[in-house]
Scaffold this active site. Structure first.
Site, short mmCIF file in Angstrom:
data_model
loop_
_atom_site.label_atom_id
_atom_site.label_comp_id
_atom_site.label_asym_id
_atom_site.label_seq_id
_atom_site.Cartn_x
_atom_site.Cartn_y
_atom_site.Cartn_z
N GLU A 61 0.81 -1.22 0.00
CA GLU A 61 0.00 0.00 0.00
C GLU A 61 0.84 1.27 0.00
O GLU A 61 0.52 2.24 -0.70
CB GLU A 61 -0.95 0.02 1.20
CG GLU A 61 -2.17 -0.89 1.07
CD GLU A 61 -1.91 -2.35 1.42
OE1 GLU A 61 -0.76 -2.67 1.81
OE2 GLU A 61 -2.84 -3.15 1.32
N HIS A 130 -10.24 -4.24 11.38
CA HIS A 130 -10.95 -4.02 10.11
C HIS A 130 -12.21 -3.17 10.29
O HIS A 130 -13.13 -3.26 9.50
CB HIS A 130 -11.36 -5.36 9.49
CG HIS A 130 -10.29 -5.99 8.66
ND1 HIS A 130 -9.18 -6.59 9.19
CD2 HIS A 130 -10.16 -6.12 7.31
CE1 HIS A 130 -8.43 -7.08 8.22
NE2 HIS A 130 -8.99 -6.80 7.07
C1 TPP Z 1 -2.11 -4.43 4.48
C2 TPP Z 1 -3.25 -5.22 3.98
N1 TPP Z 1 -3.64 -5.06 2.71
C3 TPP Z 1 -4.67 -5.78 2.23
C4 TPP Z 1 -5.33 -6.66 3.02
C5 TPP Z 1 -6.51 -7.46 2.48
N2 TPP Z 1 -6.09 -8.84 2.37
C6 TPP Z 1 -6.36 -9.72 3.34
S1 TPP Z 1 -5.67 -11.18 3.05
C7 TPP Z 1 -5.03 -10.68 1.59
C8 TPP Z 1 -4.24 -11.63 0.75
C9 TPP Z 1 -3.10 -12.18 1.47
O1 TPP Z 1 -2.53 -13.19 0.72
P1 TPP Z 1 -1.39 -14.11 1.31
O2 TPP Z 1 -0.41 -13.28 2.05
O3 TPP Z 1 -0.87 -14.93 0.21
O4 TPP Z 1 -2.11 -15.01 2.40
P2 TPP Z 1 -3.27 -16.09 2.19
O5 TPP Z 1 -4.55 -15.38 2.48
O6 TPP Z 1 -3.19 -16.62 0.82
O7 TPP Z 1 -3.02 -17.13 3.22
C10 TPP Z 1 -5.35 -9.36 1.35
C11 TPP Z 1 -4.97 -8.61 0.15
C12 TPP Z 1 -4.91 -6.77 4.36
N3 TPP Z 1 -5.53 -7.58 5.23
N4 TPP Z 1 -3.87 -6.05 4.80
#
Ligand code: TPP
Ligand code: MG
Lengths: 326, 351
Positions: A61, A130
């Site tokens: 971000e 959140h």
């Molecule tokens: C800083 C931030 N940006 C965006 C989000 C929204 N978000 C939640 S989980 C996620 C994807 C995360 O992917 P990954 O790190 O691969 O973990 P996974 O969910 O696949 O286990 C996003 C974009 C967030 N929680 N925090």
């Protein structure tokens, strides 16, 4: 011609309209492309405009908002979507230190046609990290403009106006508004972007509010009418600048001010509204301004605690009654 | 490998699957709300890693952390109660699914802002290193998290001061709807650690034994004072990102391939009813984790099918009891919430 659309659809149409006429408009954000946006706001646009115009972002971000700032300095008109306001905490340096200050620090050399869109607010049991509302943080930044559309029509107008502005603008949306429906007439002439709107007329008190709380205030006003109190409800539509004049006109009629905000009251938007209107209307007020605001607590996951942490219709009704019948 | 450990790992994988599938049902019934991120498909990672850890080690996790907490020993009923938002939950019903905490078990939290686990982990690591304790920190994160600034900043500091942190990437190839090749310039996540000279390797995250072995080795290095280690576990999630996400962006064939040939639990159960599998059947199972584990247990002669049935029944009862406990538990009050906010005030007079 007016039609009933979802709030997300109104934003989608605004983006589409601007992207169609100006190919310097680009959309940057997580899952805005192939996925079509977490709240469907960019649905269908990736297929239409391609990946350079709608870029799926890594979870970075701070840097992708900063990328928007850099691109704006050389003539792109980026619309950065931060998935939710909670992640904007990581982008505050780009928004506050870069976007808001570069035009000033450079002695006026650079335009900053940057829009940062993000949903904030308390949704449904998304828990403390959140369920944030950061309006106070962003309101205190000279150089930033903040719009808070509460209806599909305003979402449409204000997003288009924001894209067309050369100043950095934050659009604070609300997670619970995306799937609310309302009228949209794309051909209607927009009012100035930051002008407040009187949503309901009344002579007994003025309720000043914004975003999702407008709906709450209107419901409260209906209930108050049954008890003989006529509330005037003002949707600010903007938190910086604030349309003081529209509020003053109303207070000259009602002499009583109730502010409704979802965020915690301490040092919040309502504090600014109360101070600004007290300065302007102190001598015509029949009672001290009153605020209905969120509790001074992070938002709990538990549903009952969550509901008790933000204003409810009954809170607004009883505050209005106390204000009118002390 | 010692058969007691194998059985324990199998049990935790089965519990993990049963717990999460039940959580999905409870969500559909409205007993759980908000964002619910489930773990099916990724069980071998959490189970393999955490069975190699010591009780004195710390665990820092994300919002997809129910199984990490369960394997760490947080009772299923306390995790379920937290998902239900009840006072008896491990975070008092205030944190919910994404914010499980258990100080006693050194489960240092589930964090919902992607990239938060890194600085928390190195902070704990700093304290351990300064006190010269034989402990380590296990830091979980997804493939999407490695593009957050905190990842790079924290890896640098961990390496610079030789902090006892094991970085464990649960690479399920997706950052919600964005596939790894569309979010990362270098899709071999473990290679990122090279920039900080942190020893790193990639393991098959569907194979609990491989994950366990790699973790044991990495923790031994950490305890020898050699600083941080990095393991990338390649895995796959069978469900959408959360219950709010249908996951329809993934190619059908991709999901089908994993579900039909690599769904650990289905295969394990199918195998159980039909006595011992043939060598061809085992070979056909490929890299599936629970199935290959039951396969190796049986070929070693340690684990007759009846025992698996008994184990499954015991787990089903445990999950049922957890749901019962959760639904019978009281909700936290506003006073409880206020007490949590003021928990460190200690009667100090402020004004
Ligand atoms: C800083 C931030 N940006 C965006 C989000 C929204 N978000 C939640 S989980 C996620 C994807 C995360 O992917 P990954 O790190 O691969 O973990 P996974 O969910 O696949 O286990 C996003 C974009 C967030 N929680 N925090
Ligand atoms: Mg992932």
């Amino acid at each position: 011609m007016a039609e009933q659309v979802f709030y997300w659809q109104a934003l989608n149409r605004a983006l589409d309209a601007e992207m169609a006429v100006d190919d310097s408009v680009v959309v940057l954000g997580e899952d805005v492309g192939l996925y079509g946006g977490s709240y469907r706001v960019t649905e269908g646009l990736h297929a239409k405009y391609g990946e350079w115009r709608l870029r799926d972002m890594p979870i970075s971000e701070g840097s992708f908002t900063g990328l928007g700032v850099g691109a704006a300095m050389v003539g792109l008109r980026p619309v950065v979507e931060i998935m939710t306001i909670n992640f904007a905490l990581l982008a505050l340096d780009a928004i506050i230190n870069m976007a808001a200050k570069i035009p000033f620090m450079s002695g006026g050399q650079f335009s900053m046609p940057l829009v940062v869109r993000m949903p904030g607010g308390v949704a449904k049991q998304l828990a403390a990290q959140h369920s944030q509302r950061l309006e106070q943080t962003l309101m205190n930044v000279p150089g930033l403009r903040i719009a808070v559309p509460a209806t599909p029509q305003d979402a449409y107008w204000q997003l288009r106006q924001a894209i067309n502005s050369d100043e950095p603008i934050v659009l604070l949306e609300h997670e619970l508004l995306y799937f609310s429906k309302g009228e949209l007439d794309e051909s209607r002439q927009a009012p100035p972007m930051h002008r407040a709107q009187v949503c309901r007329q009344g002579g007994d008190l003025t309720i000043v509010t914004y975003s999702r709380m407008c709906d709450l205030a209107l419901q409260a006003a209906t209930q108050l009418a049954e008890t003989g109190i006529e509330a005037e409800v003002i949707d600010l539509r903007s938190l910086r600048p604030i349309d003081w004049d529209s509020c003053v006109v109303s207070l000259e009629k009602t002499h009583r001010l109730l502010i409704v905000e979802e965020d915690s009251g301490f040092s919040g938007a309502g504090a600014e509204i109360a101070a600004g209107l007290a300065e302007r209307c102190f001598l015509i007020m029949d009672a001290p301004p009153r605020r209905v605001a969120g509790r001074e607590l992070p938002i709990a996951y538990n549903a009952a605690l969550e509901a008790a942490s933000i204003p409810r219709v009954t809170d607004v009704v009883s505050a209005a009654q106390q204000l009118c019948n002390p | 490998m010692e058969s007691g450990l194998l059985k324990k790992m199998l049990r935790d994988m089965l519990l993990a699957r049963a717990f999460e599938e039940r959580a999905a049902q409870e969500y559909a019934q409205g007993n759980i709300a908000g964002f619910l991120h489930l773990y099916p498909g990724e069980e071998a990672v959490g189970v393999g890693v955490l069975h190699a850890a010591e009780p004195a080690d710390y665990v820092v996790s994300t919002y997809r952390e129910h199984v990490h907490a369960l394997v760490r020993g947080v009772p299923a009923r306390m995790v379920m109660a937290e998902l239900f938002g009840r006072k008896t939950g491990c975070s008092g019903g205030l944190g919910g699914s994404m914010h499980l905490f258990d100080r006693e078990r050194r489960f240092m939290g589930g964090y919902a802002i992607v990239g938060e686990t890194f600085p928390i982990a190195i902070g704990i690591g700093y304290a351990i290193a300064m006190r010269e304790l034989p402990e380590a920190v296990i830091c979980f994160f997804g493939d999407g998290a490695v593009n957050q600034g905190t990842f790079h900043e924290s890896l640098n500091m961990a390496a610079l001061w030789k902090l006892p942190v094991l970085f464990v990437c649960e690479n399920n190839h997706y950052q919600i709807g964005t596939e790894i090749h569309r979010h990362s310039a270098v899709a071999e996540v473990y290679k990122r650690a090279c920039g900080y000279r942190i020893p790193a390797r990639r393991v098959n995250g569907m194979d609990v034994l491989a994950v366990h072995r790699a973790t044991e080795e990495a923790l031994a290095q950490i305890r020898a004072g050699n600083g941080p280690q990095f393991i990338e576990c390649e895995t796959y999630r069978f469900r959408g990102h959360s219950m709010a996400d249908p996951g329809s962006y993934r190619p059908k064939v991709e999901l089908q391939a994993y579900e039909s040939t690599e769904d650990p639990v289905k295969i394990a159960i199918a195998e159980t009813v039909t006595a011992y599998p043939t060598a061809e059947q085992i070979a056909a199972v490929g890299s599936d984790n629970i199935a290959s584990l039951t396969g190796s247990l049986r070929s070693g002669g340690h684990f007759p099918p009846e025992h698996l049935d008994a184990m499954q029944a015991e787990i089903a009862a445990e999950v049922e009891a957890a749901v019962h406990f959760a639904s019978e538990s009281p909700e936290p009050t506003l006073a409880d919430a206020q007490a949590a906010l003021d928990c460190n005030r200690q009667g100090e007079v402020l004004v």
